[in-house]
Design a protein around this motif. Sequence first.
Motif, mmCIF file in Angstrom:
data_model
loop_
_atom_site.group_PDB
_atom_site.id
_atom_site.type_symbol
_atom_site.label_atom_id
_atom_site.label_comp_id
_atom_site.label_asym_id
_atom_site.label_seq_id
_atom_site.Cartn_x
_atom_site.Cartn_y
_atom_site.Cartn_z
ATOM 1 N N LEU A 2 0.835 -1.195 0.000
ATOM 2 C CA LEU A 2 0.000 0.000 0.000
ATOM 3 C C LEU A 2 0.871 1.246 0.000
ATOM 4 O O LEU A 2 1.781 1.389 0.793
ATOM 5 N N GLN A 189 7.816 -6.376 9.761
ATOM 6 C CA GLN A 189 6.632 -7.201 10.005
ATOM 7 C C GLN A 189 6.904 -8.224 11.108
ATOM 8 O O GLN A 189 6.119 -8.387 12.046
ATOM 9 N N MET B 1 2.124 -6.502 5.089
ATOM 10 C CA MET B 1 2.488 -5.317 5.862
ATOM 11 C C MET B 1 1.292 -4.392 5.996
ATOM 12 O O MET B 1 0.602 -4.136 5.034
ATOM 13 N N SER B 2 1.050 -3.929 7.190
ATOM 14 C CA SER B 2 -0.132 -3.122 7.414
ATOM 15 C C SER B 2 0.075 -1.683 6.969
ATOM 16 O O SER B 2 1.096 -1.064 7.253
ATOM 17 N N GLY B 3 -0.930 -1.162 6.254
ATOM 18 C CA GLY B 3 -0.877 0.237 5.863
ATOM 19 C C GLY B 3 -0.919 1.166 7.050
ATOM 20 O O GLY B 3 -0.402 2.280 6.995
ATOM 21 N N ALA B 4 -1.544 0.705 8.127
ATOM 22 C CA ALA B 4 -1.630 1.559 9.315
ATOM 23 C C ALA B 4 -0.241 1.828 9.906
ATOM 24 O O ALA B 4 0.018 2.909 10.438
ATOM 25 N N LEU B 5 0.611 0.835 9.798
ATOM 26 C CA LEU B 5 1.968 1.027 10.309
ATOM 27 C C LEU B 5 2.720 2.063 9.463
ATOM 28 O O LEU B 5 3.437 2.913 9.978
ATOM 29 N N HIS B 6 2.502 1.977 8.145
ATOM 30 C CA HIS B 6 3.114 2.970 7.259
ATOM 31 C C HIS B 6 2.551 4.350 7.566
ATOM 32 O O HIS B 6 3.270 5.351 7.553
ATOM 33 N N GLU B 7 1.261 4.387 7.827
ATOM 34 C CA GLU B 7 0.631 5.680 8.081
ATOM 35 C C GLU B 7 1.154 6.288 9.379
ATOM 36 O O GLU B 7 1.310 7.500 9.485
ATOM 37 N N LEU B 8 1.416 5.420 10.349
ATOM 38 C CA LEU B 8 2.002 5.901 11.601
ATOM 39 C C LEU B 8 3.309 6.637 11.308
ATOM 40 O O LEU B 8 3.567 7.720 11.837
ATOM 41 N N LEU B 9 4.096 6.042 10.432
ATOM 42 C CA LEU B 9 5.377 6.656 10.083
ATOM 43 C C LEU B 9 5.165 7.922 9.258
ATOM 44 O O LEU B 9 5.801 8.948 9.484
ATOM 45 N N ARG B 10 4.244 7.840 8.308
ATOM 46 C CA ARG B 10 4.027 8.976 7.414
ATOM 47 C C ARG B 10 3.490 10.189 8.159
ATOM 48 O O ARG B 10 3.830 11.325 7.840
#
Lengths: 213, 415
Positions: A2, A189, B1-10
């Motif tokens: 994503l 992960q 991989m969770s998008g929420a984790l990426h969003e946390l970083l972003r």
Amino acid sequence: MLRLVPSAAAQPAPSAPDEPADAELVAMARRRDPRAAALIWDRHAGAVRDLLFRTMGRDTEIEDLLQEVFIGFFRNVEGLRDPDALRAFLHGIAVRVVRSTLRKRRVRRFFHLTPTGEVPDVPSGRSEAGPRAALTRLHVILSELGDRERLAFVLRHGEGYELTEAAEALGCSLATLKRALARADEHVQRRAVSEPLLQPYLTGARVEGGARS
Amino acid sequence: MSGALHELLRKSGADESKRAHLEGRAKLVAAVTAMRDGGRPRAAHAATVVGTLVAAAVVVLAVVGVWRAREAQGITYRIEGMSSSDGSSGVAGDAARMVFSDGSTIALDRGARGRVSATRGDGATFALDEGRARVDVVHEGRKRWSVDAGPWAVEVTGTAFTLAWSVDSGVFDLWMDRGEVAVRGPNLASPLVLGAGKHLHADARGLRVTTDGLEANDAPAPPSGGSPSAEPSASEVVELDDVPVAARPAPADDARGRPAHSRHDWSALLAEGRYDEIRDEARAEGEARVLRRRSAGDLRALGDAARYTGDVPLARSAYDTLRRRFLGSEDARTALFLLGRLAEEREHDPAAALRFYQAYTREAPRGSFAADALGRTMALTLKTQGKAAARPVAASYLDQFPSGSWSGMARDIAR
């Protein structure tokens, strides 16, 4: 995978109608216009600081590194081929500064100049909770990665770089970037599932609030 | 991989207070200016004067020429009465006068040396390297003028005064004509405000402020190459009698405190990250000599370079010397904060770091590093003494710097 935000790396920073465009700022810097430093700082310091933060986590040296990035820009402004690419140019310098800093810290750690090889970080505070605490854990996990993997993860997922842009910023091939990113994703992960604070971010639960340092 | 984790970083980002932004900007502007000036040749003219006035032939370095000052959109100036000049970076001669675009003037006596070290939209900074100068700043709106002379700094709004500084004797004199100034210098814990008619005299024995009604034009002229010869007439000694002046700066080799063989401005080298070059030059020159003779700016640059490269003893020596030789100055106060950083980051001595940060906070509650010093005090107190002890520090931080870069931690602690 994503991708959360559109590619931002190569886009000139937006400027108000009465403000000089990035290309004009670059021209001012090249002709040593004394106003250039303040104008470029005002427009781009925030984004570069965020990039440094996303990569390094809470770190006492971030402001020093930020200065290094902008001074590096003024020393190398003649090397910028596309004046509209000021933002990407600054981010590229930031990536090099981060890699250099991480490398120096490894050397310091090797020679035991500090126990961790890092300038001691700011204590996080015992009452830290929520997104801030989760972010701290994520940065710990990222710090376990190699420099390339760490930056690949941040540029791709934190900054929204296209794969090709991230590869260019890291000075590697697209294939190398993909391998580095795959290693980073796998590590994050694997480690995140054992971190209770990161569970909400893995299960898809809605998590409110951002995390500023 | 969770998008929420990426969003946390972003969504994450560094806290950026307005104050931190402005300080960072000022630091960058200063560094870029130093780079620009460092890359430009500075003209130095050998003085050629005959007879008893040999010493009167001096070189005045003007850092910013008229055309460059105009380009800077700051205050501009022209130089009158110069005997020779290369037209861009230097002016040599006697009795030169600088006329600024806002009507302010600085007149250098015969034999005096000085330079405009910075221009801004609302004023300028003039450095008197040697001799006597009469300064007349036009009072018009908000002004930010300053005049530096050795370890002394005179902050000006709208006023007229004459000042004299001798590198060799370490004697500083300031005769106020009209208006008001704030003086910073050795052994002055806070700026000393002087009004019309006051005369400040400082030498190795102490510092005196007198009210003697002396007209600035009648002020004793310093003898050639020396200090003002007259003792204050002292019709009224106001304060600070015989306050010992901190060890005065030893004579420097040139107007900028650099020996002739040294080619670099250490502040500029520091700004460019050339830390090793600074240390190499210091070694070549001799550490003792460097500590005894170098300017405050160079000592701070040396301390920073040593700190960044892990040379703790050298960093400590540089900061300690900065503190001792320039006691009472902004640089000396800053040295306290930097000693704190050194203790915290390199010596891993939180107790010592705390003492330095607290001392800095006491000496410079509104200083450039006030927020950071208090924030670090809070963090170290939390680390060494626990949350209860850190809570009042956190409250004080939030009271003074509610959106500062340490405010997140402060709120956590204060909760």
